[in-house]
Design a protein around this motif. Sequence first.
Motif, PDB file in Angstrom:
ATOM      1  N   MET A   1       0.862  -1.228   0.024  1.00  0.00           N
ATOM      2  CA  MET A   1      -0.050  -0.068   0.035  1.00  0.00           C
ATOM      3  C   MET A   1       0.816   1.336   0.060  1.00  0.00           C
ATOM      4  SD  MET A   1      -3.175  -1.461   2.467  1.00  0.00           S
ATOM      5  CE  MET A   1      -3.353   0.248   3.180  1.00  0.00           C
ATOM      6  N   PHE A   2       1.814   1.141   0.641  1.00  0.00           N
ATOM      7  CA  PHE A   2       2.841   2.342   0.436  1.00  0.00           C
ATOM      8  C   PHE A   2       3.268   2.643  -0.820  1.00  0.00           C
ATOM      9  CE2 PHE A   2       4.043   1.252   5.495  1.00  0.00           C
ATOM     10  CZ  PHE A   2       3.143   2.253   5.918  1.00  0.00           C
ATOM     11  N   TYR A   3       3.809   1.604  -1.273  1.00  0.00           N
ATOM     12  CA  TYR A   3       4.556   1.733  -2.584  1.00  0.00           C
ATOM     13  C   TYR A   3       3.268   2.099  -3.727  1.00  0.00           C
ATOM     14  CZ  TYR A   3       7.090   0.898  -6.831  1.00  0.00           C
ATOM     15  OH  TYR A   3       7.920   0.752  -8.003  1.00  0.00           O
ATOM     16  N   ALA A   4       2.274   1.502  -3.543  1.00  0.00           N
ATOM     17  CA  ALA A   4       1.177   1.653  -4.594  1.00  0.00           C
ATOM     18  C   ALA A   4       0.408   3.147  -4.555  1.00  0.00           C
ATOM     19  CB  ALA A   4      -0.123   0.593  -4.580  1.00  0.00           C
ATOM     20  N   ASN A   5       0.250   3.483  -3.401  1.00  0.00           N
ATOM     21  CA  ASN A   5      -0.513   4.634  -3.153  1.00  0.00           C
ATOM     22  C   ASN A   5       0.285   5.692  -2.545  1.00  0.00           C
ATOM     23  OD1 ASN A   5      -3.008   3.125  -3.540  1.00  0.00           O
ATOM     24  ND2 ASN A   5      -2.679   2.212  -1.754  1.00  0.00           N
ATOM     25  N   GLY A   6       1.343   5.605  -2.093  1.00  0.00           N
ATOM     26  CA  GLY A   6       2.163   6.620  -1.606  1.00  0.00           C
ATOM     27  C   GLY A   6       2.249   6.489   0.193  1.00  0.00           C
ATOM     28  N   ILE A   7       3.109   6.786   0.799  1.00  0.00           N
ATOM     29  CA  ILE A   7       3.386   6.660   2.255  1.00  0.00           C
ATOM     30  C   ILE A   7       2.408   7.565   2.995  1.00  0.00           C
ATOM     31  CG2 ILE A   7       4.934   6.624   4.355  1.00  0.00           C
ATOM     32  CD1 ILE A   7       7.203   6.054   2.194  1.00  0.00           C
ATOM     33  N   ARG A   8       2.280   8.827   2.825  1.00  0.00           N
ATOM     34  CA  ARG A   8       1.615   9.530   3.541  1.00  0.00           C
ATOM     35  C   ARG A   8       0.129   9.537   3.162  1.00  0.00           C
ATOM     36  NH1 ARG A   8       4.671  12.304   6.870  1.00  0.00           N
ATOM     37  NH2 ARG A   8       6.543  13.300   6.109  1.00  0.00           N
ATOM     38  N   ALA A   9      -0.296   8.889   2.033  1.00  0.00           N
ATOM     39  CA  ALA A   9      -1.551   8.788   1.610  1.00  0.00           C
ATOM     40  C   ALA A   9      -2.383   7.406   2.243  1.00  0.00           C
ATOM     41  CB  ALA A   9      -1.748   8.701   0.176  1.00  0.00           C
ATOM     42  N   THR A  10      -1.227   6.599   2.737  1.00  0.00           N
ATOM     43  CA  THR A  10      -1.799   5.428   3.377  1.00  0.00           C
ATOM     44  C   THR A  10      -1.994   5.615   4.796  1.00  0.00           C
ATOM     45  OG1 THR A  10      -0.919   4.076   1.466  1.00  0.00           O
ATOM     46  CG2 THR A  10      -1.342   2.813   3.522  1.00  0.00           C
ATOM     47  N   SER A  11      -3.294   5.689   5.340  1.00  0.00           N
ATOM     48  CA  SER A  11      -3.162   6.115   6.794  1.00  0.00           C
ATOM     49  C   SER A  11      -2.838   4.429   7.747  1.00  0.00           C
ATOM     50  CB  SER A  11      -4.539   6.544   6.939  1.00  0.00           C
ATOM     51  OG  SER A  11      -5.595   5.479   6.616  1.00  0.00           O
ATOM     52  N   ALA A  12      -2.812   4.804   8.848  1.00  0.00           N
ATOM     53  CA  ALA A  12      -2.558   3.730   9.599  1.00  0.00           C
ATOM     54  C   ALA A  12      -3.894   2.989   9.885  1.00  0.00           C
ATOM     55  CB  ALA A  12      -2.253   4.098  10.990  1.00  0.00           C
ATOM     56  N   ASP A  13      -5.104   3.593  10.028  1.00  0.00           N
ATOM     57  CA  ASP A  13      -6.248   3.107  10.004  1.00  0.00           C
ATOM     58  C   ASP A  13      -6.589   2.154   8.740  1.00  0.00           C
ATOM     59  OD1 ASP A  13      -6.954   4.202  12.370  1.00  0.00           O
ATOM     60  OD2 ASP A  13      -7.831   6.097  11.568  1.00  0.00           O
ATOM     61  N   ARG A  14      -6.263   2.671   7.543  1.00  0.00           N
ATOM     62  CA  ARG A  14      -6.557   2.008   6.391  1.00  0.00           C
ATOM     63  C   ARG A  14      -5.625   0.461   6.298  1.00  0.00           C
ATOM     64  NH1 ARG A  14      -4.988   3.915   0.388  1.00  0.00           N
ATOM     65  NH2 ARG A  14      -6.103   2.226  -0.921  1.00  0.00           N
ATOM     66  N   ILE A  15      -4.458   0.619   6.930  1.00  0.00           N
ATOM     67  CA  ILE A  15      -3.472  -0.619   7.168  1.00  0.00           C
ATOM     68  C   ILE A  15      -4.114  -1.338   8.024  1.00  0.00           C
ATOM     69  CG2 ILE A  15      -1.351  -1.467   7.868  1.00  0.00           C
ATOM     70  CD1 ILE A  15      -0.065   1.287   7.002  1.00  0.00           C
ATOM     71  N   ILE A  16      -4.647  -1.023   9.200  1.00  0.00           N
ATOM     72  CA  ILE A  16      -5.339  -1.604  10.093  1.00  0.00           C
ATOM     73  C   ILE A  16      -6.758  -2.522   9.611  1.00  0.00           C
ATOM     74  CG2 ILE A  16      -6.443  -1.723  12.135  1.00  0.00           C
ATOM     75  CD1 ILE A  16      -4.616   0.643  13.222  1.00  0.00           C
ATOM     76  N   GLU A  17      -7.263  -1.804   9.050  1.00  0.00           N
ATOM     77  CA  GLU A  17      -8.503  -2.338   8.189  1.00  0.00           C
ATOM     78  C   GLU A  17      -8.220  -3.517   7.243  1.00  0.00           C
ATOM     79  OE1 GLU A  17     -11.572  -0.695   5.020  1.00  0.00           O
ATOM     80  OE2 GLU A  17     -11.347   0.443   6.667  1.00  0.00           O
ATOM     81  N   GLN A  18      -7.048  -3.007   6.345  1.00  0.00           N
ATOM     82  CA  GLN A  18      -6.661  -4.104   5.486  1.00  0.00           C
ATOM     83  C   GLN A  18      -6.077  -5.273   5.945  1.00  0.00           C
ATOM     84  OE1 GLN A  18      -7.051  -3.213   2.050  1.00  0.00           O
ATOM     85  NE2 GLN A  18      -6.111  -5.181   1.522  1.00  0.00           N
ATOM     86  N   VAL A  19      -5.465  -5.141   6.798  1.00  0.00           N
ATOM     87  CA  VAL A  19      -4.828  -6.489   7.520  1.00  0.00           C
ATOM     88  C   VAL A  19      -5.712  -7.063   8.487  1.00  0.00           C
ATOM     89  CG1 VAL A  19      -2.888  -7.204   9.139  1.00  0.00           C
ATOM     90  CG2 VAL A  19      -2.348  -5.404   7.631  1.00  0.00           C
ATOM     91  N   GLY A  20      -6.810  -6.325   8.785  1.00  0.00           N
ATOM     92  CA  GLY A  20      -7.749  -7.079   9.689  1.00  0.00           C
ATOM     93  C   GLY A  20      -7.371  -7.318  11.358  1.00  0.00           C
ATOM     94  N   ILE A  21      -6.635  -6.333  11.659  1.00  0.00           N
ATOM     95  CA  ILE A  21      -6.451  -6.423  13.131  1.00  0.00           C
ATOM     96  C   ILE A  21      -6.779  -5.258  13.791  1.00  0.00           C
ATOM     97  CG2 ILE A  21      -4.063  -7.529  12.750  1.00  0.00           C
ATOM     98  CD1 ILE A  21      -2.638  -4.966  12.942  1.00  0.00           C
ATOM     99  N   THR A  22      -6.770  -5.247  15.262  1.00  0.00           N
ATOM    100  CA  THR A  22      -7.238  -3.913  15.775  1.00  0.00           C
ATOM    101  C   THR A  22      -6.240  -2.935  16.184  1.00  0.00           C
ATOM    102  OG1 THR A  22      -6.828  -4.873  18.117  1.00  0.00           O
ATOM    103  CG2 THR A  22      -8.845  -5.486  17.287  1.00  0.00           C
ATOM    104  N   LYS A  23      -6.627  -1.618  16.388  1.00  0.00           N
ATOM    105  CA  LYS A  23      -5.466  -0.745  16.557  1.00  0.00           C
ATOM    106  C   LYS A  23      -4.608  -1.072  17.717  1.00  0.00           C
ATOM    107  CE  LYS A  23      -7.912   3.236  14.947  1.00  0.00           C
ATOM    108  NZ  LYS A  23      -8.285   4.783  15.301  1.00  0.00           N
ATOM    109  N   VAL A  24      -5.069  -1.611  18.752  1.00  0.00           N
ATOM    110  CA  VAL A  24      -4.285  -2.012  20.105  1.00  0.00           C
ATOM    111  C   VAL A  24      -3.432  -3.101  19.621  1.00  0.00           C
ATOM    112  CG1 VAL A  24      -4.559  -3.302  22.159  1.00  0.00           C
ATOM    113  CG2 VAL A  24      -6.323  -1.533  21.765  1.00  0.00           C
ATOM    114  N   THR A  25      -3.733  -4.160  18.610  1.00  0.00           N
ATOM    115  CA  THR A  25      -2.591  -4.919  18.306  1.00  0.00           C
ATOM    116  C   THR A  25      -1.552  -4.225  17.468  1.00  0.00           C
ATOM    117  OG1 THR A  25      -4.233  -6.636  18.152  1.00  0.00           O
ATOM    118  CG2 THR A  25      -2.307  -7.003  16.665  1.00  0.00           C
ATOM    119  N   PHE A  26      -2.197  -3.406  16.492  1.00  0.00           N
ATOM    120  CA  PHE A  26      -1.095  -2.581  15.578  1.00  0.00           C
ATOM    121  C   PHE A  26      -0.073  -1.718  16.279  1.00  0.00           C
ATOM    122  CE2 PHE A  26       0.311   1.332  13.290  1.00  0.00           C
ATOM    123  CZ  PHE A  26       0.756   0.876  11.936  1.00  0.00           C
ATOM    124  N   TYR A  27      -0.842  -1.124  17.467  1.00  0.00           N
ATOM    125  CA  TYR A  27       0.185  -0.171  18.133  1.00  0.00           C
ATOM    126  C   TYR A  27       0.897  -0.969  19.259  1.00  0.00           C
ATOM    127  CZ  TYR A  27      -1.521   3.668  15.510  1.00  0.00           C
ATOM    128  OH  TYR A  27      -1.783   4.636  14.321  1.00  0.00           O
TER     129      TYR A  27
END
Length: 174
Positions: free
Chosen positions: A1-27
């Motif tokens: 996602m970073f490569y395809a869309n840009g780093i700043r354009a890819t939010s942590a929330d979008r990554i969390i949603e795509q991966v299917g984890i919780t914010k707590v797990t991510f952080y």
Amino acid sequence: MFYANGIRATSADRIIEQVGITKVTFYRHLRTKDDLVVAYLERTAGWERSAVSLALEGRGAVDALRAIAMSIGADSCRPGFRGCAFINAAAEFPDAEHSVRIVVDAHRRWTLDVFTGLAVDAGVADPGAVAGQLMMLRDGAMVSGYLSDPESIAEALGAAYLAVVEAGRHPQGA
């Protein structure tokens, strides 16, 4: 996602949603999104280093440069190619002290060291200058592969590498 869309354009929330984890797990595993960006770039650097190592294996300097050019040409022809991940990241993180830029700069130093070693092996008069020129050609090829016809990148880059090495072996005025 970073490569395809840009780093700043890819939010942590979008990554969390795509991966299917919780914010707590991510952080729990990453302090910040920047930590994930650093890990992404370090993994990308590892892949590039492996590809360059294969290109160097058992080859003299000129043949290794041809192999590197072929690898860049092949990479720039793959679907979804958006240029060099490190150049892209540097464009998004202008602060040289930022952790992302530190990884970018370390990988670029490694690449420049490889080119310097090849320049020494090729017997050029000023290996540092030739390595800088080879690096500039590499960067240009990565951008050209994204913006123009990637099919011609390997051939043009290989010819340019060889011209720089040949000119370095016979500097003007020498």
